[in-house]
Design an enzyme around this catalytic site. Structure first.
Site: not given
Length: 743
Positions: A159, A257, A292, A718
């Site tokens: 989360d 949710e 999932v 670079r």
């Protein structure tokens, strides 16, 4: 020789609560770092329950016990939501079993509930030991030898809800799952001109929903921290209808949710589906992604970040004094931050209280600046003030230059749509600076960049060409002819040099006296003014996926691999790819390669295979050394193998520049161009012509005056003088260089 700050100390490691991708990388880092520093490590199986049950639930781990786990989801030592640990009797049994193994230091990977339980355990420790001594279950001598429990926490939560850090373990991988699903749904939805409602996890935190909506180019999002105002149903349907009227064939709404309205009433994905069908008459389907989101292989970020966190947690824990306060370790602005454990838990839980109390402004602020910025950008993209060109607005050119980087199209799309919404006319410059010289400049409409979010490549085209002196006059004429008020270049080092040339020549060419902005896009991650460049995360995920497959191909053999990454003279991809892929050696141009070093590595490898090693992996930056090439190193390993192992080499090549951009690269692209447009507007409103390098420094987007560019760079090779990621070199060593057995 590695400092042995852990000599005589024992650490326990456990995972608790919900699983999250990257937990195994953290466990591996804790085990191997502790061993490297001389400590003993004990894995506690099945979370806190393993401490309570004791016996086989607590087992000493060696180096190889955490081999070949980086690519695995879940947690190899198991997790459990222990009810027994909530009771004092359970915690007393846990203390007894830890001390039976001499453990008084503990690393816990879990959510806020697991970490608050850990702090309670630490606080009660002296009293628990006193009770055990009084009951005759513990010798006073043992209790005196372990007067305090020292703790460290890592947050494993998809989360991303820990206040005080930028990312928690598992959140990036979960976002990969969600965005992959949205990309897939977008293609089938477009085929049928259908709408989809996608429900993602996030009961109290809308991070996954918000970031997935931005990265997926979705039409609407509903999150707990910012419930929609009354009448949201009409506004949502109006935006979906507007998108269809503009030619879009699919519509996607993302719902967390835990989403509610302003009255606290739950907004479900099924409710949203019904609203769309009833009010728009569109065929609408619901996809609930569910668990999932927790599963599958961890992303490159969740591997290298979790490894770094585990390393720092162990170092801090071994150096801690008895009675020291416990900390949570998290990432904040490309740095590891140690946050007081209970402060982090308290502040995290406060967000849900703010939401329940209806203080949504404070809830959004608690999530951090970047959360609020992304929410604002999504509002602009999904509810724009206008989608038609304002003929009276400023004319802003967008172009690419340098090497290809995944995410260039995402950045261009965001620039076009944010620019139009803000009242500008957006001009697409085709094929880099040669296209600017030749006048290949066209106006870009809102619909012209439809579906660019997930596209790899660069639809505007690009070239590596840096304009010569003779080309400056025609470039100036084209800027004047097309009435370009500002120029935004999204690209790599050659593009930066080209923009710097325009900036440097503005005294001679008045047409260059306009705001010039550079946004970093290069898989090499070698650009000034930004710690990360668009495209580097995608390339890193490609490298790690390739390494996983390479290692799997050697499962039944004894083999050494030498893998070459891109990056020119910058070793970012090599070091981070090696760290996330589990390589034993990494060769960088920043450090160089010597014959003496190769001889030491070959001798170490010979001894290691003799002790039972079956796989060795070295990652080499393409320009690490012009003489000791990937082929030369592979030949040296083969020549010295004595037939004990065979050797293969793999040059990953241009696949690192291809593919759909990762969620992180899409989010960063959107955020950076949003800031660049803000800076352009600031300059134009002030009648100024300041030129800047826009980039990410820490967790904030900042801008650096273009005149300072060359002082930030080692132009010979670079790359910037300061490269933050080089500090992870010691982490690679700690988790890959197994200590030699004592003779």
């Amino acid at each position: 020789m590695t400092e042995q700050i852990g000599a005589g100390k024992r650490i326990g490691i456990l995972t608790s609560g919900g699983d999250a991708q990257g937990m195994n990388a953290a466990v591996r880092a804790v085990v191997r770092t502790a061993i490297s520093l001389g400590a003993e490590v004990y894995a506690v199986f099945e979370g806190y329950q393993g401490m309570i049950d004791g016996g086989a639930g607590i087992r000493r781990f060696g180096w190889d016990d955490v081999g070949n786990v980086l690519h695995r989801g879940g947690t190899v030592i198991g997790t459990f939501r222990s009810k027994d640990f909530r009771e004092r009797a359970g915690r007393r049994a846990a203390a007894r079993n830890l001390l039976a193994n001499g453990i008084d230091r503990l690393v816990v990977i879990g959510g806020d509930g697991s970490l608050s339980g850990l702090d309670l355990f630490r606080t009660e420790w002296p009293d628990l030991l006193a009770e055990l001594v009084e009951a005759g279950e513990l010798d006073q001598e043992v209790a005196d030898a372990h007067p305090a429990l020292m703790i460290a926490g890592l947050v494993g939560s998809i989360d991303n809800d820990l206040v005080g850090t930028d990312m928690t373990i598992g959140a990036d991988s979960a976002l990969h799952r969600i965005v992959d699903a949205i990309d897939d749904l977008a293609s089938t939805a477009a085929s049928h001109q259908r709408s989809f409602v996608v429900e993602v996890m996030g009961r109290h935190c809308g991070y996954l929903a918000l970031m997935a909506a931005v990265a997926g180019g979705c039409d609407y999002v509903l999150i707990p921290e910012d419930p929609p105002e009354a009448g949201w149903e009409e506004r949502m349907c109006a935006e979906l209808a507007r998108g269809r009227a503009a030619g879009r064939r699919d519509s996607i709404v993302v719902v967390a949710e835990g989403a509610t309205d302003r009255e606290g009433n739950a907004i479900t994905s099924e409710q949203v589906r019904q609203i769309i069908e009833q009010r728009l008459g569109e065929d609408t389907r619901v996809t609930i992604l569910g668990h999932v989101q927790r599963g599958g292989r961890p992303s490159a970020f969740d591997r290298w970040c979790s490894t770094w966190l585990g390393y720092e947690a162990v170092r801090a824990l071994l150096a801690a004094d008895p009675g020291s306060e416990g900390h949570v370790f998290g990432i904040r602005g490309n740095r590891v931050a140690a946050v007081p454990l209970m402060d982090a838990v308290r502040n995290t839980r406060e967000v849900s209280h703010l939401i329940d109390a209806g203080d949504y402004t404070a809830a959004m602020a608690a999530r951090g600046q970047s959360f609020g910025v992304m929410a604002q950008l999504l509002r602009e993209l999904t509810e724009p003030s206008r989608i038609t060109v304002n003929e009276a607005g400023k004319r802003i050119g967008i172009m690419h230059a340098g090497g290809l980087a995944p995410g260039m199209n995402t950045a261009a799309r965001a620039a076009v749509r944010l620019g139009i919404s803000r009242g500008h006319t957006m001009l697409g410059v085709r094929d880099g600076f040669p296209g600017l010289r030749d006048g290949r400049i066209t106006e870009l409409a809102w619909a012209d960049v439809e579906a660019w979010t997930a596209d790899g490549g660069a639809n505007l085209g690009l070239r590596r060409t840096i304009p010569g002196i003779e080309e400056l006059y025609p470039i100036g004429r084209q800027l004047e002819n097309h009435q370009v008020d500002a120029l935004l270049m999204i690209g790599g080092w050659n593009g930066y040099q080209a923009m710097y040339r325009l900036h440097d020549e503005r005294d001679r060419y008045p047409a260059f006296r306009i705001p010039l902005m550079c946004v970093p896009a290069s898989i090499d991650n070698n650009l000034p003014g930004s710690e990360l460049a668009i495209g580097a995360d995608t390339a890193l995920n490609v490298i790690v996926e390739a390494i996983d497959r390479i290692k799997q191909s050697a499962a039944a053999t004894r083999r050494s691999f030498v893998v070459e990454t891109m990056g020119r003279y910058c070793g970012y991809l090599a070091l981070m790819g090696g760290l996330a892929g589990g390589s034993e050696r990494v060769y960088l141009h920043e450090e160089g390669i010597t014959l003496a070093q190769l001889n030491r590595d070959i001798e170490w490898l010979r001894r290691s295979f003799a002790r039972g090693r079956s796989l060795f992996l070295a990652v080499r930056n393409e320009r690490a050394n012009e003489e000791y090439t990937t082929d030369v190193i592979a030949r040296m390993l083969r020549a010295e193998s004595g037939g004990v192992y065979d050797v293969r080499q793999s040059v990953l090549g241009h696949q690192q520049q291809g593919g759909s951009p990762s969620p992180f690269d899409r989010l960063m692209a959107t955020r950076l161009v949003g800031h660049a447009l803000d800076k352009i507007a600031e300059q134009l409103d002030a009648g100024a012509d300041g030129s800047y390098l826009v980039g990410l420094t820490g967790s904030r987007v900042k801008d650096v005056p273009m005149g300072d560019m060359m002082s930030l760079m080692n132009t010979t090779v670079r790359r910037p003088h300061d490269q933050w990621w080089l500090r992870l070199r010691e982490v690679v060593t700690a988790v890959s260089d197994e200590p030699e057995p004592q003779s």
